[in-house]
Motif scaffolding. Structure first.
Motif, PDB file in Angstrom:
ATOM      1  N   PHE A 167       0.816  -1.212   0.000  1.00  0.00           N
ATOM      2  CA  PHE A 167       0.000   0.000   0.000  1.00  0.00           C
ATOM      3  C   PHE A 167       0.850   1.263   0.000  1.00  0.00           C
ATOM      4  O   PHE A 167       2.037   1.235   0.313  1.00  0.00           O
ATOM      5  N   ILE A 168       0.208   2.382  -0.377  1.00  0.00           N
ATOM      6  CA  ILE A 168       0.820   3.704  -0.275  1.00  0.00           C
ATOM      7  C   ILE A 168      -0.078   4.516   0.648  1.00  0.00           C
ATOM      8  O   ILE A 168      -1.295   4.559   0.465  1.00  0.00           O
ATOM      9  N   ARG A 169       0.524   5.129   1.647  1.00  0.00           N
ATOM     10  CA  ARG A 169      -0.297   5.892   2.593  1.00  0.00           C
ATOM     11  C   ARG A 169       0.086   7.365   2.519  1.00  0.00           C
ATOM     12  O   ARG A 169       1.261   7.709   2.502  1.00  0.00           O
ATOM     13  N   MET A 170      -0.912   8.247   2.452  1.00  0.00           N
ATOM     14  CA  MET A 170      -0.643   9.680   2.513  1.00  0.00           C
ATOM     15  C   MET A 170      -1.596  10.303   3.508  1.00  0.00           C
ATOM     16  O   MET A 170      -2.707   9.816   3.716  1.00  0.00           O
ATOM     17  N   LYS A 171      -1.123  11.376   4.179  1.00  0.00           N
ATOM     18  CA  LYS A 171      -1.988  11.975   5.202  1.00  0.00           C
ATOM     19  C   LYS A 171      -2.281  13.431   4.865  1.00  0.00           C
ATOM     20  O   LYS A 171      -1.629  14.036   4.006  1.00  0.00           O
ATOM     21  N   ARG A 172      -3.232  13.983   5.545  1.00  0.00           N
ATOM     22  CA  ARG A 172      -3.662  15.357   5.380  1.00  0.00           C
ATOM     23  C   ARG A 172      -2.470  16.287   5.606  1.00  0.00           C
ATOM     24  O   ARG A 172      -1.723  16.151   6.577  1.00  0.00           O
ATOM     25  N   PHE A 173      -2.289  17.261   4.692  1.00  0.00           N
ATOM     26  CA  PHE A 173      -1.203  18.232   4.836  1.00  0.00           C
ATOM     27  C   PHE A 173      -1.771  19.435   5.593  1.00  0.00           C
ATOM     28  O   PHE A 173      -2.612  20.172   5.076  1.00  0.00           O
ATOM     29  N   ALA A 174      -1.314  19.611   6.834  1.00  0.00           N
ATOM     30  CA  ALA A 174      -1.929  20.614   7.719  1.00  0.00           C
ATOM     31  C   ALA A 174      -1.761  22.033   7.182  1.00  0.00           C
ATOM     32  O   ALA A 174      -2.615  22.896   7.401  1.00  0.00           O
ATOM     33  N   ASP A 175      -0.644  22.285   6.458  1.00  0.00           N
ATOM     34  CA  ASP A 175      -0.383  23.654   5.978  1.00  0.00           C
ATOM     35  C   ASP A 175      -0.916  23.898   4.579  1.00  0.00           C
ATOM     36  O   ASP A 175      -0.458  24.793   3.882  1.00  0.00           O
ATOM     37  N   TYR A 176      -1.879  23.070   4.137  1.00  0.00           N
ATOM     38  CA  TYR A 176      -2.413  23.234   2.781  1.00  0.00           C
ATOM     39  C   TYR A 176      -3.047  24.616   2.646  1.00  0.00           C
ATOM     40  O   TYR A 176      -3.702  25.113   3.559  1.00  0.00           O
ATOM     41  N   TRP A 177      -2.887  25.213   1.439  1.00  0.00           N
ATOM     42  CA  TRP A 177      -3.341  26.585   1.248  1.00  0.00           C
ATOM     43  C   TRP A 177      -4.856  26.749   1.198  1.00  0.00           C
ATOM     44  O   TRP A 177      -5.399  27.798   1.498  1.00  0.00           O
ATOM     45  N   GLY A 178      -5.571  25.715   0.792  1.00  0.00           N
ATOM     46  CA  GLY A 178      -7.029  25.814   0.706  1.00  0.00           C
ATOM     47  C   GLY A 178      -7.620  25.869   2.110  1.00  0.00           C
ATOM     48  O   GLY A 178      -7.278  25.051   2.967  1.00  0.00           O
ATOM     49  N   LYS A 179      -8.533  26.805   2.342  1.00  0.00           N
ATOM     50  CA  LYS A 179      -9.076  26.994   3.684  1.00  0.00           C
ATOM     51  C   LYS A 179      -9.840  25.749   4.133  1.00  0.00           C
ATOM     52  O   LYS A 179     -10.700  25.258   3.428  1.00  0.00           O
ATOM     53  N   ASP A 180      -9.491  25.248   5.306  1.00  0.00           N
ATOM     54  CA  ASP A 180     -10.118  24.074   5.918  1.00  0.00           C
ATOM     55  C   ASP A 180      -9.856  22.775   5.154  1.00  0.00           C
ATOM     56  O   ASP A 180     -10.256  21.713   5.595  1.00  0.00           O
ATOM     57  N   GLN A 181      -9.233  22.897   3.988  1.00  0.00           N
ATOM     58  CA  GLN A 181      -9.034  21.692   3.187  1.00  0.00           C
ATOM     59  C   GLN A 181      -7.673  21.079   3.483  1.00  0.00           C
ATOM     60  O   GLN A 181      -6.784  21.784   3.948  1.00  0.00           O
ATOM     61  N   PRO A 182      -7.438  19.842   3.172  1.00  0.00           N
ATOM     62  CA  PRO A 182      -8.431  18.876   2.708  1.00  0.00           C
ATOM     63  C   PRO A 182      -9.258  18.325   3.869  1.00  0.00           C
ATOM     64  O   PRO A 182      -8.906  18.522   5.032  1.00  0.00           O
ATOM     65  N   TYR A 183     -10.323  17.639   3.516  1.00  0.00           N
ATOM     66  CA  TYR A 183     -11.213  17.140   4.556  1.00  0.00           C
ATOM     67  C   TYR A 183     -10.826  15.754   5.051  1.00  0.00           C
ATOM     68  O   TYR A 183     -11.027  15.413   6.198  1.00  0.00           O
ATOM     69  N   LEU A 184     -10.266  14.967   4.166  1.00  0.00           N
ATOM     70  CA  LEU A 184      -9.898  13.605   4.561  1.00  0.00           C
ATOM     71  C   LEU A 184      -8.631  13.606   5.403  1.00  0.00           C
ATOM     72  O   LEU A 184      -7.735  14.411   5.196  1.00  0.00           O
ATOM     73  N   ASP A 185      -8.557  12.712   6.375  1.00  0.00           N
ATOM     74  CA  ASP A 185      -7.345  12.585   7.191  1.00  0.00           C
ATOM     75  C   ASP A 185      -6.265  11.814   6.443  1.00  0.00           C
ATOM     76  O   ASP A 185      -5.078  12.113   6.561  1.00  0.00           O
ATOM     77  N   GLU A 186      -6.702  10.818   5.714  1.00  0.00           N
ATOM     78  CA  GLU A 186      -5.732   9.908   5.101  1.00  0.00           C
ATOM     79  C   GLU A 186      -6.275   9.350   3.795  1.00  0.00           C
ATOM     80  O   GLU A 186      -7.487   9.182   3.652  1.00  0.00           O
ATOM     81  N   ILE A 187      -5.381   9.063   2.879  1.00  0.00           N
ATOM     82  CA  ILE A 187      -5.756   8.266   1.707  1.00  0.00           C
ATOM     83  C   ILE A 187      -4.814   7.078   1.658  1.00  0.00           C
ATOM     84  O   ILE A 187      -3.593   7.241   1.783  1.00  0.00           O
TER      85      ILE A 187
END
Lengths: 540, 281
Positions: free
Chosen positions: A218-238
């Motif tokens: 598997f490949i795991r990626m997590k929410r990037f806390a400093d993302y520029w979109g306000k409140d985004q992204p919504y998912l914690d993990e993919i």
């Protein structure tokens, strides 16, 4: 309905202002199934389990641009733009853009507070590096187009000015994540891009950041806390699970182990079954940007395939409705000409291939002097099926049977994927099957297969060897003109000629099913479908 | 001689399993021989709508995803299976007998060399080797026959060598040597005829395994794409088994029955050709 949804969202202040422009122009064009679902407030949290197949070699866009890489890496990297279903540019890393009156200078204003996953701010320098050096070196598709850029400057850290040598109307179609993702200059500049150790831990500006990759698992990626979109992204993990067997993938979807499948995860014959499941939604849109067109690849050097009557006969011997409904189980659309109906400048008035008519086909062959022998055979041709899986094999079997009906014997030669690409590139075939992406504009994805200047011993050029000075001229006119009207006229004329001469026998505009849990929202919102960043995807 | 043959047939037919196997095999052979008459069209032709159930529109065993007649496919597929089974076995037996006879009769270093060579082939899993060979030489009738022959001759060589080792020291062979007969004459006239019975049994079983090998190859998409075969039909039907079970079940039954019949016949031959067992009955 869709507009209501947007307004409702905006009222609650959950849509970042920067994105609103994008969504509104989408609202005009989107008629997706989700448009009818009632408004659901985006909710934070949750893990999205999905599938990736086959496993990509690396997750850095540019270094690798194959399908699976694009699917996963488009969550880690972003481009300046994304595209609506009608292929109009929408903001992504570029907040807005303008084009000068001489159609040569593009000015992009970048989003503020964009950071790479390692904390470095993204600036105009990164954009210029990505376009002028990184993709120009790595991508055979970007190279000739970016070579037309005379100068790239950054008047301030949030502005990029690209000046072209000549106007190029489809220029803005080269800026989504899959075409030219923005990569960090401080990591790649001056290094060997393909072997840079940072490729093992991709760093982009996307809404998700890379966590771990267990090869084959598997490949795991997590929410990037400093993302520029306000409140985004919504998912914690993919989590992208690598599941090589198609039946296991179907099972994972059926049992709810994964909430999303895309591209070639699910075989066409399994799709009707999932359509019937009440908790799942099947969408076939979201491939407008790539718009892949499948055709019977004809080598014009092989007699008698150079004869237009023979090609027209073959064209009339195949039943496109049967192919779509029976072989592809209703997924995709019958081809009407060299340009997909979802690509710009498609002209339904002239893109009209002669329909299924074996009798007329036989009359044409008779007229071409190809009389049947005692066994009813006029001539024999070889055919290499596309070694990409079962449906393509079935297609070639169908092709053989259809041609036998009009007196052409087809002998199949099985080859593996490597041999297929090599032999197409070497012109060492008589007929085969091929499909190519159109990238939104015929100049970007159609021209290459028909102009005589592109007859090269390279796969995905004009390997068939079709040459028509008029066609060359029209494609050149369309490429050089900066007025969409002039381009449309040229493309309409070229579609008319190509439909008459059928240099390749187009049969299907491919689509790939995206199947997801109805709890998952906003999956397909742009012309790049599951290849978009998923910053607005959420689980309810 | 006539009496011997009669005795052999009698013993063989007394074994009910063997007799049944022979009948099934005869039926398969008949289907293969009369495929043209039973189904006077190509098995690739679309004869009806896709996925028609058995019995619909005069399609005895239904139709596949392209509307092709499954029954016609099985009849024409029998040709491919039997042809590949017979030819590849013949080649394998020929190679096996030659190498086994030379090894067993010559002995010494020659024997050692040949047996190490044989073991090399035996250590590689035969199906995988066949897959690799067919993939390299691109699938066609010839390459499939060659691949199956290449992976299935070693047991023949070993059996023949063992027979030769035990027979070459028998009195009748020594007598022939004393009489000054040539080596070729001794090998072909004296030893080989006496070593044949295990080979006949082995060959019948090899035909069965060759049919299975061919089916496996076509199932994986490594069959001759221009000839319909049972393995190909199962491979093509596997993915739609939820929609059309008949596409894979009937060719599967055909393979099962043919292989079972060949095994029964093989066993019957083994019993009938074994003098000790025959006398006990």
């Amino acid at each position: 309905m869709r507009k209501l949804t947007r307004r409702a969202l905006a009222r609650q202040g959950l849509v970042a202002g920067t994105l609103a422009a994008g969504l509104s122009s989408q609202a005009l064009t989107s008629r997706s199934a989700s448009a009818q679902t009632p408004a659901v407030t985006p909710k934070k949290g949750g893990t999205l389990n999905t599938i990736l197949t086959p496993e990509p070699p690396v997750l850095v866009l540019g270094v690798n641009n194959q399908g699976p890489t694009q699917l996963a890496a488009s969550k880690l990297y972003q481009g300046l733009l994304q595209y609506s279903f009608k292929l109009e540019p929408l903001p992504q890393l570029a907040k807005s853009w303008t084009l000068s009156d001489d159609k040569k200078t593009y000015t992009f204003k970048l989003q503020e507070n964009v950071k790479f996953h390692d904390g470095h701010p993204m600036t105009a320098d990164d954009v210029i590096f990505s376009i002028m050096k990184y993709h120009t070196e790595l991508s055979p598709r970007a190279k000739p187009i970016f070579a037309n850029i005379e100068s790239a400057t950054a008047p301030d850290p949030l502005t990029v000015v690209l000046t072209l040598k000549r106007p190029f109307e489809p220029f803005l179609l080269m800026f989504d994540a899959t075409a030219s993702a923005i990569v960090p200059k401080h990591i790649y500049d001056g290094t060997e891009y393909r072997t840079n150790p940072a490729n093992q831990k991709p760093i982009g500006t996307g809404p998700f950041q890379f966590v771990e990759w267990q090869r084959g698992n598997f490949i795991r990626m997590k929410r990037f806390a400093d993302y520029w979109g306000k409140d985004q992204p919504y998912l914690d993990e993919i989590i992208y699970r690598i599941i090589p067997d198609s039946q296991s993938r179907a099972l994972a979807l059926q049992t709810g182990q994964v909430q999303l499948t895309q591209a070639n995860d699910i075989e066409p014959f399994d799709v009707p079954r999932f359509k019937a499941m009440p908790n799942l939604e099947v969408q076939l849109i979201g491939w407008e940007y790539s718009s892949q067109l499948a055709w019977i690849e004809i080598n014009h050097r092989v007699k008698p395939l150079g004869d237009v009557r023979v090609r027209q006969a073959i064209n009339m011997a195949i039943d496109r409705n049967f192919i779509r409904d029976r072989l592809w189980f209703g997924i995709g659309k019958q081809a009407t000409g060299p340009i997909c109906s979802t690509t710009k400048f498609y002209d339904p008035a002239v893109a009209k291939l002669s329909g299924y008519n074996p009798k007329a086909a036989m009359a044409l062959l008779d007229a071409a002097g190809l009389k049947p022998d005692a066994k009813g055979i006029r001539f024999t041709i070889k055919h290499m099926p596309l070694p990409y899986g079962e449906v393509w094999t079935r297609f070639s079997e169908y092709f053989r049977t259809s041609l036998r009906q009009i007196g052409i014997e087809v002998v199949l030669e099985t080859v593996d994927a490597g041999a297929w690409a090599r032999r197409i590139g070497d012109w060492d075939y008589e007929t085969s099957v091929n499909f190519l992406s159109q990238f939104g504009d015929p100049t970007l994805g159609v021209e290459r297969s028909y102009v005589s200047t592109n007859i090269k011993k390279v796969t995905f050029t004009n390997t068939g060897g079709y040459a028509n000075p008029k066609v060359d001229e029209l494609f050149t006119t369309a490429r050089d003109a900066d007025d969409p009207k002039v381009r449309q006229e040229a493309f309409s004329a070229v579609q008319k000629i190509l439909c008459e001469e059928v240099p390749q026998i187009w049969f299907l505009e491919l689509a790939w099913p995206t199947i997801h849990d109805k709890k998952l929202h906003n999956v397909i919102k742009t012309a790049t479908g599951p290849n978009s960043s998923f910053d607005n995807v959420f689980l309810s | 001689m006539k009496q011997l043959l009669g005795e052999f047939v009698g013993t063989f037919l007394r074994n009910r399993g063997a007799a049944a196997g022979l009948v099934v095999l005869a039926l398969v052979g008949l289907a293969a021989a009369t495929a043209d008459l039973l189904f006077p069209f190509s098995p690739w032709d679309m004869r009806g709508g896709p996925f028609m159930r058995p019995g619909e529109m005069d399609l005895l065993l239904g139709s596949d995803s392209l509307g092709r007649d499954v029954a016609a496919g099985i009849a024409y597929g029998a040709r491919v299976s039997l042809l590949i089974g017979a030819v590849s076995t013949a080649v394998a037996v020929l190679v096996g007998i030659t190498l086994g006879a030379v090894a067993g009769y010559a002995g010494g270093t020659v024997d050692d060399a040949i047996m190490r060579f044989t073991e090399f082939f035996q250590t590689v899993p035969s199906f995988l080797l066949a897959v690799v060979l067919v993939a390299i030489f691109s699938p066609s009738l010839g390459s499939i026959v060659a691949a199956i022959a290449i992976v299935s001759w070693p047991p023949v060589a070993r059996v023949i060598r063992a027979e030769f080792l035990s027979l070459r020291n028998r009195e009748f062979v020594q007598a022939a040597e004393v009489l000054g007969r040539s080596r070729t004459a001794i090998v072909f006239r004296e030893i080989l005829p006496n070593a044949l019975s295990p080979i006949i049994v082995l060959a019948s079983l090899m035909v069965a395994s060759a049919i299975l090998l061919e089916s496996g190859l076509s199932f994986l998409g490594l069959g001759d794409p221009n000839m319909i075969s049972w393995g190909f039909m199962i491979g093509a039907g596997r993915s739609v088994i939820r929609i059309a079970w008949w596409m894979s079940v009937f060719p599967g039954v055909a393979i099962f029955l043919t292989v079972l019949a060949l095994n029964l016949v093989g066993e019957g031959l083994s019993d009938a050709l074994n003098p000790r067992l025959a006398r006990r009955r």
